[in-house]
Write a protein that holds these residues in place. Structure first.
Motif, PDB file in Angstrom:
ATOM      1  N   GLY A 125       0.814  -1.215   0.000  1.00 53.85           N
ATOM      2  CA  GLY A 125       0.000   0.000   0.000  1.00 53.85           C
ATOM      3  C   GLY A 125       0.844   1.259   0.000  1.00 53.85           C
ATOM      4  N   TRP A 126       1.875   1.283   0.828  1.00 53.87           N
ATOM      5  CA  TRP A 126       2.732   2.471   0.916  1.00 53.87           C
ATOM      6  C   TRP A 126       3.455   2.708  -0.403  1.00 53.87           C
ATOM      7  CZ3 TRP A 126       8.010   3.570   0.766  1.00 53.87           C
ATOM      8  CH2 TRP A 126       8.356   4.857   1.188  1.00 53.87           C
ATOM      9  N   LEU A 127       3.926   1.636  -1.037  1.00 55.53           N
ATOM     10  CA  LEU A 127       4.594   1.784  -2.333  1.00 55.53           C
ATOM     11  C   LEU A 127       3.642   2.338  -3.391  1.00 55.53           C
ATOM     12  CD1 LEU A 127       6.733  -1.471  -2.338  1.00 55.53           C
ATOM     13  CD2 LEU A 127       7.613   0.885  -2.255  1.00 55.53           C
ATOM     14  N   CYS A 128       2.360   2.032  -3.271  1.00 52.11           N
ATOM     15  CA  CYS A 128       1.364   2.566  -4.205  1.00 52.11           C
ATOM     16  C   CYS A 128       1.026   4.029  -3.917  1.00 52.11           C
ATOM     17  CB  CYS A 128       0.082   1.740  -4.143  1.00 52.11           C
ATOM     18  SG  CYS A 128       0.248   0.079  -4.829  1.00 52.11           S
ATOM     19  N   LEU A 129       1.286   4.469  -2.711  1.00 55.56           N
ATOM     20  CA  LEU A 129       0.895   5.821  -2.299  1.00 55.56           C
ATOM     21  C   LEU A 129       2.009   6.853  -2.398  1.00 55.56           C
ATOM     22  CD1 LEU A 129      -1.248   4.960   0.846  1.00 55.56           C
ATOM     23  CD2 LEU A 129      -2.060   5.776  -1.385  1.00 55.56           C
ATOM     24  N   THR A 130       3.223   6.404  -2.631  1.00 52.67           N
ATOM     25  CA  THR A 130       4.332   7.338  -2.618  1.00 52.67           C
ATOM     26  C   THR A 130       5.228   7.126  -3.827  1.00 52.67           C
ATOM     27  OG1 THR A 130       6.196   8.154  -1.302  1.00 52.67           O
ATOM     28  CG2 THR A 130       5.752   5.807  -1.176  1.00 52.67           C
ATOM     29  N   ASP A 131       5.939   8.158  -4.185  1.00 50.70           N
ATOM     30  CA  ASP A 131       6.933   8.064  -5.251  1.00 50.70           C
ATOM     31  C   ASP A 131       8.327   7.860  -4.674  1.00 50.70           C
ATOM     32  OD1 ASP A 131       5.039   8.434  -7.257  1.00 50.70           O
ATOM     33  OD2 ASP A 131       5.222  10.610  -7.178  1.00 50.70           O
ATOM     34  N   GLU A 132       8.412   7.801  -3.356  1.00 46.39           N
ATOM     35  CA  GLU A 132       9.708   7.615  -2.718  1.00 46.39           C
ATOM     36  C   GLU A 132      10.250   6.231  -3.035  1.00 46.39           C
ATOM     37  OE1 GLU A 132       9.768   8.564   1.482  1.00 46.39           O
ATOM     38  OE2 GLU A 132       8.092   9.945   1.201  1.00 46.39           O
ATOM     39  N   PRO A 133      11.567   6.108  -3.144  1.00 46.61           N
ATOM     40  CA  PRO A 133      12.134   4.773  -3.349  1.00 46.61           C
ATOM     41  C   PRO A 133      11.920   3.922  -2.102  1.00 46.61           C
ATOM     42  CG  PRO A 133      13.884   6.397  -3.061  1.00 46.61           C
ATOM     43  CD  PRO A 133      12.587   7.151  -3.093  1.00 46.61           C
ATOM     44  N   ALA A 134      11.802   2.625  -2.320  1.00 42.02           N
ATOM     45  CA  ALA A 134      11.597   1.711  -1.197  1.00 42.02           C
ATOM     46  C   ALA A 134      12.826   1.725  -0.296  1.00 42.02           C
ATOM     47  CB  ALA A 134      11.342   0.307  -1.707  1.00 42.02           C
ATOM     48  N   PRO A 135      12.645   2.033   0.979  1.00 40.56           N
ATOM     49  CA  PRO A 135      13.787   2.019   1.901  1.00 40.56           C
ATOM     50  C   PRO A 135      14.334   0.602   2.056  1.00 40.56           C
ATOM     51  CG  PRO A 135      11.832   2.996   2.934  1.00 40.56           C
ATOM     52  CD  PRO A 135      11.404   2.424   1.628  1.00 40.56           C
ATOM     53  N   ASP A 136      15.600   0.514   2.404  1.00 34.41           N
ATOM     54  CA  ASP A 136      16.227  -0.798   2.624  1.00 34.41           C
ATOM     55  C   ASP A 136      15.462  -1.600   3.665  1.00 34.41           C
ATOM     56  OD1 ASP A 136      18.152  -0.193   0.750  1.00 34.41           O
ATOM     57  OD2 ASP A 136      19.663   0.403   2.234  1.00 34.41           O
ATOM     58  N   ALA A 137      14.964  -0.920   4.707  1.00 30.11           N
ATOM     59  CA  ALA A 137      14.225  -1.625   5.760  1.00 30.11           C
ATOM     60  C   ALA A 137      12.939  -2.249   5.218  1.00 30.11           C
ATOM     61  CB  ALA A 137      13.909  -0.674   6.917  1.00 30.11           C
ATOM     62  N   LEU A 138      12.276  -1.577   4.308  1.00 27.15           N
ATOM     63  CA  LEU A 138      11.064  -2.137   3.704  1.00 27.15           C
ATOM     64  C   LEU A 138      11.429  -3.357   2.864  1.00 27.15           C
ATOM     65  CD1 LEU A 138       8.017  -0.455   2.199  1.00 27.15           C
ATOM     66  CD2 LEU A 138       9.255  -2.066   0.786  1.00 27.15           C
ATOM     67  N   GLN A 139      12.461  -3.249   2.072  1.00 28.25           N
ATOM     68  CA  GLN A 139      12.887  -4.383   1.246  1.00 28.25           C
ATOM     69  C   GLN A 139      13.275  -5.577   2.112  1.00 28.25           C
ATOM     70  OE1 GLN A 139      15.127  -3.731  -2.302  1.00 28.25           O
ATOM     71  NE2 GLN A 139      14.609  -1.552  -2.335  1.00 28.25           N
ATOM     72  N   ALA A 140      13.969  -5.306   3.216  1.00 29.30           N
ATOM     73  CA  ALA A 140      14.368  -6.396   4.120  1.00 29.30           C
ATOM     74  C   ALA A 140      13.145  -7.032   4.771  1.00 29.30           C
ATOM     75  CB  ALA A 140      15.327  -5.869   5.182  1.00 29.30           C
ATOM     76  N   THR A 141      12.200  -6.212   5.196  1.00 30.68           N
ATOM     77  CA  THR A 141      10.969  -6.715   5.809  1.00 30.68           C
ATOM     78  C   THR A 141      10.213  -7.610   4.835  1.00 30.68           C
ATOM     79  OG1 THR A 141      10.765  -4.792   7.267  1.00 30.68           O
ATOM     80  CG2 THR A 141       8.750  -6.012   6.805  1.00 30.68           C
ATOM     81  N   VAL A 142      10.047  -7.135   3.622  1.00 29.32           N
ATOM     82  CA  VAL A 142       9.312  -7.900   2.613  1.00 29.32           C
ATOM     83  C   VAL A 142      10.040  -9.194   2.282  1.00 29.32           C
ATOM     84  CG1 VAL A 142       8.559  -7.875   0.196  1.00 29.32           C
ATOM     85  CG2 VAL A 142       8.086  -5.911   1.667  1.00 29.32           C
TER      86      VAL A 142
END
Length: 194
Positions: A125-142
């Motif tokens: 959802g957050w990736l769909c709502l923002t144009d910001e690059p995915a933080p490393d922490a998000l990538q690690a979590t996923v």
């Protein structure tokens, strides 16, 4: 003919602009908000998921639907319904931007007290709502939480079911959003239907 928010939907097989159908469906669901909102409190989790999916497409100028999602989220116990409420909030917020809702969705993927399904839904959802690059922490979590087994279970969520195209929807979303350089698993678009 004036341009509308639905002009980019292409053309239906009947030859009519698909945006007309989208606009009509959204208008019908919006007209039925008062009938759909009570379904968020039904005992059956599938009914609550279905209601959140339908309500996410309603026009929500007075934030009634978004407020109902937040209220239900606060008392919901089922992880899959919680994930559905997060995806519904993200869809509503994408159609009707609301910074506090975007911030809440962004905090959920980071909240280790939330079930994995909620954190994964929040990441998508957050990736769909923002144009910001995915933080490393998000990538690690996923990468830790998005197992094949969990992805198959999360296909119970309509958003992920339709996103799948022959693979679990969560895994396809992760691949397309976080690893766009990876090839599609099917060269033939009709292969999943065979």
């Amino acid at each position: 003919m004036p341009r509308t928010d639905y002009d980019d939907y292409g053309v239906e097989v009947t030859g009519y602009p698909a945006g007309w159908s989208v606009a009509a469906a959204r208008a019908a669901i919006t007209a039925g908000i008062s009938m759909l909102l009570p379904l968020l409190n039904k005992s059956d989790p599938g009914t609550r998921i279905g209601a959140s999916y339908a309500l996410a497409t309603a026009a929500d100028p007075d934030l009634t639907v978004r407020s109902a999602f937040a209220t239900r989220f606060a008392k919901e116990q089922d992880p899959m319904v919680l994930a559905a409420l997060v995806l519904a909030t993200a869809e509503t917020t994408r159609a009707n931007p609301h910074r506090p809702a975007t911030a809440r969705v962004g905090k959920l993927w980071q909240d280790r007290t939330q079930p994995p399904e909620v954190r994964l839904a929040a990441a998508i959802g957050w990736l769909c709502l923002t144009d910001e690059p995915a933080p490393d922490a998000l990538q690690a979590t996923v990468s830790v939480l998005a197992t094949e087994e969990r992805a198959r279970a999360m296909d119970a969520l309509p958003w992920l079911t339709v996103a799948g195209c022959g693979e679990p929807g969560l895994l396809r979303c992760v691949r397309r959003m976080l690893h766009p350089e990876e090839p599609e698993p099917y060269d033939d678009p009709w292969a999943p239907l065979a």
